[in-house]
Write a protein that holds these residues in place. Sequence first.
Motif, PDB file in Angstrom:
ATOM      1  N   LEU A   1     -46.524  40.295 108.433  1.00 48.00           N
ATOM      2  CA  LEU A   1     -45.354  39.840 109.172  1.00 48.00           C
ATOM      3  C   LEU A   1     -44.942  38.495 108.592  1.00 48.00           C
ATOM      4  CD1 LEU A   1     -43.371  39.983 111.610  1.00 48.00           C
ATOM      5  CD2 LEU A   1     -45.113  38.734 112.902  1.00 48.00           C
TER       6      LEU A   1
ATOM      7  N   THR B   1     -37.546  37.958 111.443  1.00 48.11           N
ATOM      8  CA  THR B   1     -38.880  38.448 111.101  1.00 48.11           C
ATOM      9  C   THR B   1     -38.766  39.791 110.399  1.00 48.11           C
ATOM     10  OG1 THR B   1     -39.250  39.686 113.147  1.00 48.11           O
ATOM     11  CG2 THR B   1     -39.884  37.355 113.151  1.00 48.11           C
TER      12      THR B   1
ATOM     13  N   ASN C   1     -41.692  42.864 109.357  1.00 48.13           N
ATOM     14  CA  ASN C   1     -43.056  43.368 109.255  1.00 48.13           C
ATOM     15  C   ASN C   1     -43.039  44.520 108.255  1.00 48.13           C
ATOM     16  OD1 ASN C   1     -45.765  43.110 110.943  1.00 48.13           O
ATOM     17  ND2 ASN C   1     -45.525  45.190 110.187  1.00 48.13           N
TER      18      ASN C   1
ATOM     19  N   ALA D   1     -43.164  39.810 102.565  1.00 45.70           N
ATOM     20  CA  ALA D   1     -44.054  40.590 103.432  1.00 45.70           C
ATOM     21  C   ALA D   1     -44.672  41.756 102.672  1.00 45.70           C
ATOM     22  CB  ALA D   1     -43.294  41.092 104.663  1.00 45.70           C
TER      23      ALA D   1
END
Length: 147
Positions: free
Chosen positions: A30, A39, A41, A132
């Motif tokens: 993340l 964000t 993930n 990520a």
Amino acid sequence: MSELYHNRILELAAGIPHLGRLADAEGSALKVSRVCGSTVNVDVKLDTAGERVTAIAVDPQACALGQATTSILAEHAVGATVAEIRAACDGLRAMLKDGAAPPDGRFWELRHLEPVADYPPRHTSTLLAFDAAVAAIDEALAARAAA
């Protein structure tokens, strides 16, 4: 700002493949932008040699630029080598930060994000997906090395 959010960026952001999570992921990461709160993930599975991505899932909670980058990653990651993903991440960073040419090959559509270079506050959210992905791959490889 209109050059940032052109039609292809909006199309990519609206059509992100492989959304969700992988229940049997080998690596997960993340990444968070402290600037805007975006964000992303990323979950990955690798082939037995640890050289290619065999499955990916993405969960972006990001702006249109972060979503577009996530879409490009998710569309082309399955079958990509670890080296290709690392090179695309490095190439995207160099394009945004140093004015380098856009990445080519499998991740050629990152060129659509070239105007982001002129907006440094947008760099972090644009890089989240690839950062990520690299971190998830590193986690998977570390787990294999420890086993």
